[in-house]
Enzyme design. Structure first.
Site, PDB file in Angstrom:
ATOM      1  N   GLY A  23      -6.029  -1.005   4.691  1.00  0.00           N
ATOM      2  CA  GLY A  23      -5.034  -0.548   5.666  1.00  0.00           C
ATOM      3  C   GLY A  23      -3.733  -1.333   5.674  1.00  0.00           C
ATOM      4  N   ASN A 119       1.250  11.793   1.301  1.00  0.00           N
ATOM      5  CA  ASN A 119       0.323  10.845   0.688  1.00  0.00           C
ATOM      6  C   ASN A 119       1.127   9.785  -0.052  1.00  0.00           C
ATOM      7  OD1 ASN A 119      -2.207   9.860  -0.460  1.00  0.00           O
ATOM      8  ND2 ASN A 119      -1.589  10.830  -2.382  1.00  0.00           N
ATOM      9  N   HIS A 121       0.919   7.289  -3.301  1.00  0.00           N
ATOM     10  CA  HIS A 121       0.158   7.055  -4.533  1.00  0.00           C
ATOM     11  C   HIS A 121       0.807   5.884  -5.277  1.00  0.00           C
ATOM     12  CE1 HIS A 121      -2.496   7.966  -7.854  1.00  0.00           C
ATOM     13  NE2 HIS A 121      -1.455   7.759  -8.645  1.00  0.00           N
TER      14      HIS A 121
HETATM   15  C1  GAR Z   1      -2.769   1.876  -1.799  1.00  0.00           C
HETATM   16  O1  GAR Z   1      -2.365   1.190  -2.955  1.00  0.00           O
HETATM   17  C2  GAR Z   1      -2.493   3.363  -1.948  1.00  0.00           C
HETATM   18  O2  GAR Z   1      -1.330   3.641  -2.662  1.00  0.00           O
HETATM   19  C3  GAR Z   1      -3.714   3.800  -2.711  1.00  0.00           C
HETATM   20  O3  GAR Z   1      -4.783   3.093  -2.103  1.00  0.00           O
HETATM   21  C4  GAR Z   1      -4.279   1.827  -1.637  1.00  0.00           C
HETATM   22  C5  GAR Z   1      -4.704   1.645  -0.188  1.00  0.00           C
HETATM   23  O4  GAR Z   1      -4.370   0.354   0.270  1.00  0.00           O
HETATM   24  N1  GAR Z   1      -3.905   5.214  -2.664  1.00  0.00           N
HETATM   25  C6  GAR Z   1      -4.311   5.943  -3.711  1.00  0.00           C
HETATM   26  O5  GAR Z   1      -4.631   5.483  -4.776  1.00  0.00           O
HETATM   27  C7  GAR Z   1      -4.364   7.447  -3.432  1.00  0.00           C
HETATM   28  N2  GAR Z   1      -4.479   8.185  -4.665  1.00  0.00           N
HETATM   29  P1  GAR Z   1      -4.320   0.013   1.815  1.00  0.00           P
HETATM   30  O6  GAR Z   1      -5.634   0.483   2.444  1.00  0.00           O
HETATM   31  O7  GAR Z   1      -4.175  -1.481   1.855  1.00  0.00           O
HETATM   32  O8  GAR Z   1      -3.129   0.716   2.417  1.00  0.00           O
END
Ligand code: GAR
Length: 224
Positions: A23, A119, A121
């Site tokens: 998060g 979203n 990415h």
């Molecule tokens: C982030 O790097 C986000 O860009 C990625 O998951 C991570 C979540 O981190 N999302 C994806 O890969 C979606 N395809 P967080 O929970 O610390 O925000």
């Protein structure tokens, strides 16, 4: 709401943030609402598919209502999809933000919230994205391909995987001695934590519209 006019919604934009893990992007949104980088916005709820997600603690610390809807708790995917949509609806959001939400979004939800789901990415779409390419795997793929530049993308969500209209992107340098973890951290710090708050602020202030699978960012209205 966004598609035709790009006009601002009345009152603060009601945002639901969907999460699966640490998060840090949720935290960037919370901090940006607090310090005024994001205006005209209220985070009305956080939904996780994982009850152990640290993101839920961040929500609690900031007194943001939260809930967990896990596919593991339901007999079938279609029942889970129904429950997830019910949960989202219960917050009456104007915008749903996928901030590291690693579950496939039900098609019914995508149709109902057309152009109202974004979203983040961790690559420059269309590179290193699509089915099975998420989280650390994205950075592993960029390093394996020998990319010299990576970055992050905020896009609107359609029924494909990472195929919706691109909204904001920022490039980040790949270094010779990078590991996936180091690259992931740099992409978060230099791109993700800035892009996602900026995207929400633009939407909250009626400054984006979606036309023919592209987004258009409108000039800021001058106030006298
Ligand atoms: C982030 O790097 C986000 O860009 C990625 O998951 C991570 C979540 O981190 N999302 C994806 O890969 C979606 N395809 P967080 O929970 O610390 O925000």
């Amino acid at each position: 709401m966004l598609e035709k006019t790009g006009a601002a919604v009345k009152g603060p934009l009601r945002v639901v943030v969907m999460v699966s893990g640490g998060g840090t992007n949720l935290q960037a949104i919370i901090d940006s609402v607090k310090d005024g980088t994001i205006t005209n916005t209220q985070i009305v709820g956080v939904i996780s598919n994982n009850k152990n997600a640290y993101a839920l603690k961040r929500a609690a610390e900031n007194r943001i209502p939260s809930s967990c809807v896990s596919p593991k708790d339901f007999e079938s995917r279609s029942i889970f999809n129904e429950k997830l949509l019910e949960e989202v609806d219960s917050y009456r959001p104007d915008l749903v933000v996928l901030a590291g939400f690693l579950v496939v979004i039900p098609p019914e939800m995508i149709r109902k919230y057309e152009n109202r789901i974004i979203n983040i990415h961790p690559s420059l779409i269309p590179s290193f994205c699509g089915k099975g390419c998420y989280g650390l795997k994205v950075h592993e793929a960029a390093l394996a391909r020998g990319a010299k530049v990576s970055g992050a993308t905020v896009h609107f969500v359609d029924e494909g995987t990472d195929t919706g209209p691109i909204f904001l992107q920022k490039a980040v340098e790949v270094r010779q001695d990078d590991t996936p973890e180091l690259l992931q951290r740099r992409v978060m710090e230099q791109a993700e934590w800035q892009l996602l708050p900026r995207a929400i602020d633009l939407i909250a202030n009626g400054r984006v519209k979606v036309e023919d699978n592209r987004t258009v960012i409108l000039e800021q209205q001058k106030t006298e």
